[in-house]
Write a protein that holds these residues in place. Structure first.
Motif, mmCIF file in Angstrom:
data_model
loop_
_atom_site.group_PDB
_atom_site.id
_atom_site.type_symbol
_atom_site.label_atom_id
_atom_site.label_comp_id
_atom_site.label_asym_id
_atom_site.label_seq_id
_atom_site.Cartn_x
_atom_site.Cartn_y
_atom_site.Cartn_z
ATOM 1 N N ASP A 149 3.714 -3.338 2.518
ATOM 2 C CA ASP A 149 5.169 -3.474 2.360
ATOM 3 C C ASP A 149 5.884 -3.539 3.709
ATOM 4 O O ASP A 149 7.018 -4.006 3.788
ATOM 5 C CB ASP A 149 5.720 -2.280 1.570
ATOM 6 C CG ASP A 149 5.107 -2.182 0.179
ATOM 7 O OD1 ASP A 149 5.188 -3.188 -0.567
ATOM 8 O OD2 ASP A 149 4.559 -1.115 -0.167
ATOM 9 N N TYR A 171 5.910 3.356 -0.676
ATOM 10 C CA TYR A 171 5.689 2.118 0.048
ATOM 11 C C TYR A 171 4.454 2.278 0.938
ATOM 12 O O TYR A 171 4.161 3.370 1.426
ATOM 13 C CB TYR A 171 6.899 1.776 0.921
ATOM 14 C CG TYR A 171 8.170 1.558 0.143
ATOM 15 C CD1 TYR A 171 8.444 0.326 -0.451
ATOM 16 C CD2 TYR A 171 9.103 2.580 -0.003
ATOM 17 C CE1 TYR A 171 9.618 0.120 -1.180
ATOM 18 C CE2 TYR A 171 10.281 2.392 -0.723
ATOM 19 C CZ TYR A 171 10.526 1.162 -1.308
ATOM 20 O OH TYR A 171 11.681 0.974 -2.026
ATOM 21 N N MET A 174 9.519 -0.516 -10.986
ATOM 22 C CA MET A 174 9.233 -1.393 -9.844
ATOM 23 C C MET A 174 10.045 -0.959 -8.623
ATOM 24 O O MET A 174 11.236 -0.645 -8.738
ATOM 25 C CB MET A 174 9.575 -2.855 -10.197
ATOM 26 C CG MET A 174 9.200 -3.856 -9.123
ATOM 27 S SD MET A 174 9.529 -5.557 -9.652
ATOM 28 C CE MET A 174 9.022 -6.439 -8.196
ATOM 29 N N LYS A 175 9.400 -0.891 -7.452
ATOM 30 C CA LYS A 175 10.072 -0.449 -6.240
ATOM 31 C C LYS A 175 11.101 -1.492 -5.790
ATOM 32 O O LYS A 175 10.871 -2.680 -5.866
ATOM 33 C CB LYS A 175 9.055 -0.236 -5.112
ATOM 34 C CG LYS A 175 8.071 0.903 -5.342
ATOM 35 C CD LYS A 175 7.087 1.020 -4.199
ATOM 36 C CE LYS A 175 6.216 -0.208 -4.068
ATOM 37 N NZ LYS A 175 5.138 -0.029 -3.070
ATOM 38 N N LYS A 206 7.356 9.047 0.341
ATOM 39 C CA LYS A 206 7.751 7.773 -0.260
ATOM 40 C C LYS A 206 7.246 6.598 0.585
ATOM 41 O O LYS A 206 7.470 5.449 0.258
ATOM 42 C CB LYS A 206 9.276 7.694 -0.377
ATOM 43 C CG LYS A 206 9.862 8.658 -1.408
ATOM 44 C CD LYS A 206 9.370 8.325 -2.816
ATOM 45 C CE LYS A 206 9.942 9.265 -3.852
ATOM 46 N NZ LYS A 206 9.420 8.984 -5.215
ATOM 47 N N LYS A 228 -2.689 1.434 -1.574
ATOM 48 C CA LYS A 228 -1.906 0.949 -2.720
ATOM 49 C C LYS A 228 -2.371 1.620 -4.020
ATOM 50 O O LYS A 228 -1.557 1.950 -4.888
ATOM 51 C CB LYS A 228 -2.023 -0.570 -2.819
ATOM 52 C CG LYS A 228 -1.309 -1.300 -1.676
ATOM 53 C CD LYS A 228 -1.537 -2.802 -1.714
ATOM 54 C CE LYS A 228 -0.727 -3.446 -2.827
ATOM 55 N NZ LYS A 228 -0.791 -4.925 -2.747
ATOM 56 N N THR A 229 -3.681 1.824 -4.153
ATOM 57 C CA THR A 229 -4.205 2.502 -5.341
ATOM 58 C C THR A 229 -3.678 3.933 -5.405
ATOM 59 O O THR A 229 -3.279 4.426 -6.468
ATOM 60 C CB THR A 229 -5.740 2.522 -5.308
ATOM 61 O OG1 THR A 229 -6.217 1.177 -5.276
ATOM 62 C CG2 THR A 229 -6.303 3.236 -6.537
ATOM 63 N N TYR A 257 16.234 0.146 -0.137
ATOM 64 C CA TYR A 257 16.048 1.585 -0.365
ATOM 65 C C TYR A 257 16.582 2.405 0.808
ATOM 66 O O TYR A 257 17.264 3.424 0.627
ATOM 67 C CB TYR A 257 14.560 1.881 -0.570
ATOM 68 C CG TYR A 257 14.250 3.347 -0.786
ATOM 69 C CD1 TYR A 257 14.210 3.889 -2.064
ATOM 70 C CD2 TYR A 257 14.001 4.197 0.300
ATOM 71 C CE1 TYR A 257 13.926 5.239 -2.270
ATOM 72 C CE2 TYR A 257 13.727 5.545 0.108
ATOM 73 C CZ TYR A 257 13.687 6.056 -1.177
ATOM 74 O OH TYR A 257 13.420 7.399 -1.375
ATOM 75 N N SER A 282 -0.925 5.152 -3.989
ATOM 76 C CA SER A 282 0.536 5.255 -4.099
ATOM 77 C C SER A 282 1.043 5.018 -5.512
ATOM 78 O O SER A 282 2.063 5.577 -5.919
ATOM 79 C CB SER A 282 1.195 4.244 -3.156
ATOM 80 O OG SER A 282 0.995 2.917 -3.628
ATOM 81 N N GLN A 283 0.330 4.156 -6.291
ATOM 82 C CA GLN A 283 0.704 3.865 -7.684
ATOM 83 C C GLN A 283 2.181 3.519 -7.816
ATOM 84 O O GLN A 283 2.875 3.982 -8.715
ATOM 85 C CB GLN A 283 0.368 5.066 -8.571
ATOM 86 C CG GLN A 283 -1.121 5.370 -8.638
ATOM 87 C CD GLN A 283 -1.448 6.531 -9.536
ATOM 88 O OE1 GLN A 283 -0.594 7.388 -9.826
ATOM 89 N NE2 GLN A 283 -2.679 6.597 -10.009
ATOM 90 N N ASP A 284 2.676 2.740 -6.874
ATOM 91 C CA ASP A 284 4.075 2.307 -6.855
ATOM 92 C C ASP A 284 5.069 3.440 -6.671
ATOM 93 O O ASP A 284 6.279 3.248 -6.825
ATOM 94 C CB ASP A 284 4.425 1.523 -8.129
ATOM 95 C CG ASP A 284 3.903 0.096 -8.085
ATOM 96 O OD1 ASP A 284 3.663 -0.406 -6.967
ATOM 97 O OD2 ASP A 284 3.724 -0.503 -9.153
ATOM 98 N N ASP A 285 4.585 4.636 -6.323
ATOM 99 C CA ASP A 285 5.495 5.746 -6.042
ATOM 100 C C ASP A 285 5.847 5.819 -4.558
ATOM 101 O O ASP A 285 6.706 6.613 -4.168
ATOM 102 C CB ASP A 285 4.845 7.079 -6.462
ATOM 103 C CG ASP A 285 4.731 7.210 -7.969
ATOM 104 O OD1 ASP A 285 5.603 6.667 -8.684
ATOM 105 O OD2 ASP A 285 3.770 7.842 -8.444
#
Length: 618
Positions: free
Chosen positions: A140, A102, A1-2, A59, A94-95, A8, A97-100
């Motif tokens: 984000d 922001y 989870m970011k 990122k 968002k699809t 960050y 980026s796959q949580d990799d």
């Protein structure tokens, strides 16, 4: 989870993505395509670009929504799809980026490089509409990018902050190193945004080195993070192909220098691609956000607020004279042919008669005449007269307009009248283009910017111009109050004096006086003698902004002899001058055709009447 972005970025430099539009063009997408519509029509294409940037090391990726505001989408018939386009863009990002990475919602300038009048409240609504859709999608953070003007960016910042407190970055796009288009130094601009955004920065227009130069010379408030998304160099044409000149390896070398300025978020703009981001990935890994070390002195401190006082104006300026004495401006048209002898003779006679300044139109009625700049320079050098030149918005783009004004400055010609200009289609070359890059309001502001030593693009000019700027007023309207409201906006823009269309009856002169008596800048009331009945009919029926009373038309209709008609026209004009001189200190005589003798006689009449009044008061 970011982890939250603000956490960050405390310990890492946030690596952003590169260009979307120019990269899509490289993939074969037509240049004229509405890029934002691809979120609906080609979502897999947009997702693949995002994935390439994530794979390269980004990122932070921006949604494909730079121009997804109602004003721009209306051009493509998509004004009712603002919300859908923005929400879909967030889903795609968002699809990918796959949580990799922001996801930042991209909101671009609505002006987008244009110079125009706009309604701040309308822009506020447009920014709020787009931001609402992006926030609904679940971004984000928000990135406000490519803003040339601080004023517009502040509207966008307020619109977003009215809705949310998520991370917000605001980026300027500079036409010149270190200064916004509306003449703020970067230091001033960043200071204006302190406390309203998380970070400030630069993107687009400039390449890495010019971005670096801008950051080196500005002061960034300690509370603000700094971002940089330069172009891949300047746009140029190589072997017939339009592209940006910058190798990914060079982009990486200069990125390291930019990071040393204390940048917390870095990426690329036009001309950059995943290869550029991949090149700087390893460099970014080595850096932790450095504390910004501001220069000791802001080398681009602004003189934006400096205004010329009346004492700084040249002694022979009409603006200075009219404060204390009767002042006469006489309009005399430049020739339509190459023979200047009659024009120069008439100008000399007008000057000897007591005219304070000869004003020359800028191809009035869109009819080609000899350059008023050239003849203005001749009058100044030969007669010692400070001419007043009309400057129309019609004939020159912004490049030519500033060049023209700089030429006037070099010649010492500092009195101008800014006008819109009649459209080309009514003139003698109806196929010619009407430029109208700016309105008269905007050109007045931009001329006053030259008086601050700042070019149209925000560049310092090393000297300040000294233009005295006039504006026009048409009193021949049904509701003169509306015309005066428009005039007040021109005065707010910086107009120093007013010249009116010609009036032909006492009632109109009194009406003008009552409507403008609260106006603080000088008003020169327009008076133009009629030369014949046919001339009267032409002016009344065919020339925009001029009305002649039935009484005058009847008087002129009773004579057909040209000399008698002109003598009658002189008598009618003297009667109008008697009325105008009671109310106004400024008289604007307009010479009909080339009949300078009529203006000479009227000038003598004004001067002799003033002398009689002075003697009577002694």
């Amino acid at each position: 989870m970011k982890v939250p972005i603000r956490d960050y970025i405390k310990n890492h430099v946030l690596l952003g993505d590169g260009a979307m539009a120019t990269y899509l063009f490289q993939q074969g997408v037509p240049v004229r395509t509405c890029q934002e519509e691809l979120n609906l029509n080609e979502p897999t294409l947009i997702e693949s670009v995002h994935r390439e940037y994530v794979k390269a090391g980004s990122k932070m990726i921006e949604t494909n929504t730079y121009g997804a505001n109602r004003e721009r989408l209306t051009r493509y018939g998509l004004e009712n799809k603002v919300a859908k386009i923005n929400r879909e863009a967030v889903t795609i990002a968002k699809t990918a980026s796959q949580d990799d990475a922001y996801v930042f919602g991209s909101i671009g300038s609505i002006l987008a490089g244009r110079v125009m009048e706009y309604d701040p409240e309308e822009y506020m609504d447009l920014f709020e509409e787009q931001a609402t859709a992006l926030l609904y999608g679940g971004v984000d953070g928000i990135l406000l990018e490519t803003f040339l003007d601080l004023h517009e960016l502040k509207i966008a910042v307020q619109a977003v902050r009215n809705l949310t407190d998520i991370p917000l970055f605001a980026q300027f796009s500079l036409l010149e190193v270190g200064r916004t288009r509306d003449a703020y130094s970067l230091s001033e601009a960043f200071k204006e945004l302190e406390g309203k955004v998380d970070g400030v920065g630069l993107n687009c227009r400039l390449g890495p080195v010019e971005t670096l130069r801008s950051l080196e010379k500005c002061i960034v408030p300690n509370s603000l993070l700094l971002s940089a998304f330069p172009n891949a160099g300047r746009l140029g044409i190589t072997d017939g192909e339009v592209k940006h000149k910058s190798r990914p390896s060079y982009f990486a070398e200069t990125a390291e220098l930019i990071l040393e300025q204390g940048v917390s978020m870095i990426g690329g703009c036009c001309g950059t691609a995943p290869a550029h981001i991949a090149q700087i990935r390893e460099i970014v890994k080595k850096y932790k956000p450095n504390k910004r070390k501001n220069p000791a002195i802001d080398e681009l401190a602004s003189n934006r607020n400096r205004k010329l006082s009346i004492h700084e104006q040249k002694k022979d300026s009409i603006l200075t004279k009219v404060q204390h004495q009767r002042t006469i401006i006489c309009e005399f048209d430049t020739p339509k042919d190459l023979d200047t002898s009659e024009f120069l003779l008439g100008s000399r006679k007008l000057h000897e008669a007591g005219v304070d300044s000869i004003t020359m139109a800028d191809n009035a009625l869109a009819t080609t005449r000899m350059s008023n700049l050239a003849l203005g320079a001749i009058l100044k050098s030969q007669l010692g007269l400070n001419p007043l030149l009309h400057v129309a918005c019609r004939d020159r783009n912004l490049i030519g307009q500033q060049s023209h004004l700089m030429g006037l400055h070099a010649l010492g010609i500092d009195q101008i009248l800014v006008i819109t200009g009649d459209p080309s289609r009514i003139g003698d070359l109806p196929g010619a283009s009407s430029i109208y890059d700016v309105t008269s309001f905007e050109l007045i502001r931009m001329v006053k910017q030259l008086n601050q030593g700042i070019s149209f693009s925000g560049k310092r000019l090393n000297q300040s111009a000294n233009f005295v700027v006039g504006t026009a007023l048409n009193p021949h309207v049904r509701k003169i109050e509306k015309a005066v409201e428009r005039l007040e906006k021109k005065i707010e823009a910086g107009a120093d004096f007013v010249m009116t269309q010609p009036l032909y009856d006492h009632k109109s002169i009194h009406r003008l006086y009552e409507a403008t008596r609260h106006i603080e800048i000088p008003i020169f009331v327009g008076i133009m003698p009629i030369t014949s009945y046919r001339n009267a009919l032409f002016l009344h029926n065919e020339i925009p902004g001029i009305k002649i009373t039935d009484d005058v038309l009847t008087l002129m209709s009773n004579t057909s002899n040209p000399q008698v008609a002109r003598k009658l026209g002189i008598d009618i004009t003297k009667d109008l001058l008697d009325c105008a001189m009671e109310k106004f200190n400024g008289i604007y005589l307009i010479t009909p055709f080339t009949f300078w003798q009529m203006s000479v006689e009227l000038t003598h009449y004004i001067r002799q009447k003033d002398q009689r009044l002075e003697k009577a008061l002694l």
